[in-house]
Design an enzyme around this catalytic site. Sequence first.
Site, PDB file in Angstrom:
ATOM      1  CG  ASN A  10      23.893 -64.680  -6.691  1.00  0.00           C
ATOM      2  OD1 ASN A  10      23.919 -65.309  -5.461  1.00  0.00           O
ATOM      3  ND2 ASN A  10      23.957 -64.846  -7.478  1.00  0.00           N
TER       4      ASN A  10
ATOM      5  CD  GLU B 280      24.864 -59.545 -11.357  1.00  0.00           C
ATOM      6  OE1 GLU B 280      25.669 -59.328 -10.492  1.00  0.00           O
ATOM      7  OE2 GLU B 280      24.623 -60.834 -11.481  1.00  0.00           O
TER       8      GLU B 280
ATOM      9  CD  GLU C 148      28.074 -67.214 -11.285  1.00  0.00           C
ATOM     10  OE1 GLU C 148      27.680 -67.715 -10.100  1.00  0.00           O
ATOM     11  OE2 GLU C 148      29.185 -65.883 -10.949  1.00  0.00           O
TER      12      GLU C 148
HETATM   13  P1  PGA Z   1      30.830 -60.116  -7.207  1.00  0.00           P
HETATM   14  O1  PGA Z   1      29.483 -61.103  -8.155  1.00  0.00           O
HETATM   15  O2  PGA Z   1      29.838 -59.037  -6.617  1.00  0.00           O
HETATM   16  O3  PGA Z   1      31.397 -61.881  -6.612  1.00  0.00           O
HETATM   17  O4  PGA Z   1      31.784 -59.966  -8.861  1.00  0.00           O
HETATM   18  C1  PGA Z   1      27.733 -60.608  -8.684  1.00  0.00           C
HETATM   19  C2  PGA Z   1      26.853 -61.667  -8.798  1.00  0.00           C
HETATM   20  O5  PGA Z   1      27.411 -62.881  -9.422  1.00  0.00           O
HETATM   21  O6  PGA Z   1      25.817 -61.261  -8.607  1.00  0.00           O
END
Ligand code: PGA
Length: 255
Positions: free
Chosen positions: A11, A169, A101
């Site tokens: 991502n 997550e 987010e």
């Molecule tokens: P990160 O993000 O691997 O930078 O912790 C994961 C995500 O937001 O999907």
Amino acid sequence: MSEIQPLIAGNWKMNGLKESASEVLAIKDKLTDESFDPQVDVLICPPATLVNSLVELLADSTIKIGGQDCHNEISGAHTGDISAEMLADSGATAVIVGHSERRKNHGERDNDVYLKTLAGHRAGLTAIICIGETEGERRSNQTLDVVKRQLHGSMPSSALAINTVIAYEPVWAIGTGLTPTPEDIAEVHDMIRQELSTIVDTGFAARTPILYGGSVNADNARELMAIDNVNGALVGGASLKAESFLGILSAYLAE
Ligand code: PGA
């Protein structure tokens, strides 16, 4: 041995310009090298501006391209939004929905994620549904309740194992370098697997990939990916550079 084909999904969030094609090319080149053959599906979710060009760049590769979000409608007066059909038209095969987010910065709730999941399916895309607790929720022992509620609120009962992926997550693990213990991850993934069978057909529930996401990197991938019911990863920061992303894929090389 799980019969679920694992998936590593990158991502990119709001990162990446035309020049980022060089990172994708480096991943593609490495994957065409017969001595590097990780047993895993690979998906990269760049910003929407790069979807079509990366699809073209990867036309002769097994790497797939996905979007990071979609509107739930097909078209209309929604300035700045992108429909699932538009992503599919650009060659994307998947879309991330309900990333924390989006939930935080755009006020998305479970029902919005549910509608976006349906939109992704309508367009023929695999929907990657993100769920996970905040730091406060983990501290106050609400993790399982929160994740269960998000799962039930976001996942349509019409989902199939071939068009839906769940990504657990923990919000506090995203971009922080922190990860839950393997035991904590296993507890949540086991619960998700069980709950899936109350939402969709048990056959689909057993075959739906459940990814872990949050500070996955080349150093911790092997340990995290070995946890029961972890069928791959959703990777943010470490997906931006070919070297670190390939390091994560290495977790799926035969020993
Ligand atoms: P990160 O993000 O691997 O930078 O912790 C994961 C995500 O937001 O999907």
